[in-house]
Write an enzyme that holds these catalytic residues in place. Structure first.
Site, short mmCIF file in Angstrom:
data_model
loop_
_atom_site.label_atom_id
_atom_site.label_comp_id
_atom_site.label_asym_id
_atom_site.label_seq_id
_atom_site.Cartn_x
_atom_site.Cartn_y
_atom_site.Cartn_z
N LYS A 1 0.82 -1.20 0.00
CA LYS A 1 0.00 0.00 0.00
C LYS A 1 0.86 1.26 0.00
O LYS A 1 0.52 2.26 -0.64
CB LYS A 1 -0.93 -0.01 1.22
CG LYS A 1 -1.99 -1.09 1.16
CD LYS A 1 -2.85 -1.09 2.42
CE LYS A 1 -3.92 -2.17 2.36
NZ LYS A 1 -4.76 -2.21 3.57
N ASN B 1 -8.53 8.24 9.44
CA ASN B 1 -9.40 7.67 8.42
C ASN B 1 -9.33 6.15 8.37
O ASN B 1 -10.16 5.52 7.74
CB ASN B 1 -9.02 8.26 7.05
CG ASN B 1 -9.84 7.67 5.93
OD1 ASN B 1 -11.05 7.85 5.87
ND2 ASN B 1 -9.18 6.93 5.04
N SER C 1 -15.76 9.72 10.26
CA SER C 1 -16.81 8.83 10.74
C SER C 1 -17.61 8.34 9.53
O SER C 1 -17.03 7.94 8.51
CB SER C 1 -17.70 9.58 11.74
OG SER C 1 -18.74 8.76 12.21
N TYR D 1 -20.37 -1.96 12.85
CA TYR D 1 -19.72 -0.77 12.27
C TYR D 1 -20.36 0.50 12.80
O TYR D 1 -19.67 1.45 13.18
CB TYR D 1 -19.84 -0.84 10.74
CG TYR D 1 -19.21 0.31 10.01
CD1 TYR D 1 -17.83 0.48 10.01
CD2 TYR D 1 -19.98 1.22 9.29
CE1 TYR D 1 -17.24 1.53 9.32
CE2 TYR D 1 -19.40 2.27 8.60
CZ TYR D 1 -18.03 2.42 8.61
OH TYR D 1 -17.45 3.47 7.94
N LYS E 1 -18.73 3.68 14.92
CA LYS E 1 -18.78 5.07 14.47
C LYS E 1 -19.57 5.95 15.44
O LYS E 1 -19.25 7.13 15.62
CB LYS E 1 -19.36 5.16 13.06
CG LYS E 1 -18.46 4.54 11.99
CD LYS E 1 -17.08 5.19 11.97
CE LYS E 1 -16.21 4.67 10.85
NZ LYS E 1 -14.86 5.29 10.85
#
Length: 284
Positions: free
Chosen positions: A47, A91, A142, A156, A160
């Site tokens: 990456k 992020n 978020s 998930y 958040k």
């Protein structure tokens, strides 16, 4: 006084975590193209190399480091000297998909460790020095899932919601010291985030699966016809949140996120449920 126009603002040095080919990459490139120095930590070598080649081809001021938000030692090494940073963008994250009753403890731990404790490790690494300095900006990416818990995305959404709660508390605790905290809450965008989804074991054989497919197809109507929106829109908002002090605390991005936020904020939960079921034509 009002903030200076973009061309007059000083350049900043920022650290942006997240997937190399998703919103994180777009944000890192957007900030660098605007003249800011960007530290772009990535968890794996592959990456890092993808982003490095793009930055080299464009001659962009992006420094790529290794950082795994789930490893405290890696966070400390990746952040380096907090005095050298003006902002961090949290992020990094992923999604566990499946009915809540099927999410085992291991997946819950991974979900919360990455999406909640991960950002906090980065924040803890910079906050004491920034508080002493009297400046710094924390941008927590978020999701509209931090505002609404959708079926089959509850793990998930829980992560958040937690990120949003801690962001509010961070603001109240640290704004007096000159620390800015911002939330960016995107809806559905055309990124590789979907390839990062982890489904619970046995999901396709569960009694919930068919309903989840129906819900996913119905919810696509909230974004309108056509493919998902360009993630550059999210990157632009992240860049503004990280560098423009006039950016508000909450930033809903995308037609679907803005619509859901406006509707939910204007009525009771029961009215919201009825409205969304009618809009999506999704009934039991």
């Amino acid at each position: 006084p009002p903030p200076p126009p973009p061309e007059e603002r000083p350049t900043a040095r920022l650290l942006t975590t997240g997937r190399t080919r998703g919103v994180g990459q777009h944000a890192a490139l957007t900030l660098a193209r605007a003249g800011h120095d960007d530290v772009a930590p990535r968890r794996t070598l592959a990456k890092r190399e993808r982003l490095r080649s793009t930055a080299a081809a464009e001659g962009l001021p992006i420094e790529i480091r290794r950082l795994d938000v789930c490893d405290p030692a890696s966070v400390a090494e990746g952040v380096g000297d907090p005095e050298a940073l003006d902002a961090v963008v949290n992020n990094a994250g992923f999604e566990v998909a499946g009915a809540l009753e099927l999410v085992g403890d291991e997946l819950w731990t991974r979900q919360l460790d990455t999406n909640v404790l991960g950002p906090m490790r980065v924040i803890r690494a910079v906050l004491p020095a920034w508080r002493e300095r009297g400046s710094g900006t924390i941008v927590n990416v978020s999701s509209i899932a931090g505002h609404v818990g959708a079926p089959y995305g509850g793990a998930y959404a829980a992560s958040k919601h937690a990120l949003e709660g801690l962001s509010e508390a961070l603001h109240f605790e640290n704004s007096v010291f000159g620390i800015n905290v911002r939330l960016v809450e995107p809806g559905r965008f055309d990124t590789e985030f979907g390839s990062n989804i982890v489904t619970v074991p046995g999901w396709e054989d569960s009694l919930h699966f068919e309903r989840s497919v129906n819900f996913r197809e119905a919810s696509g109507a909230l974004s309108g016809d056509g493919p998902p929106a360009d993630p550059q829109e999210v990157a632009d908002v992240i860049a503004a949140a990280a560098t423009d002090p006039s950016t508000p605390f909450r930033n809903f991005v995308g037609t679907d996120a803005q619509l859901i936020h406006q509707v939910k904020s204007s009525m009771s939960f029961e009215e919201f449920e009825a409205t969304m079921r009618s809009t999506l034509d999704w009934y039991d």
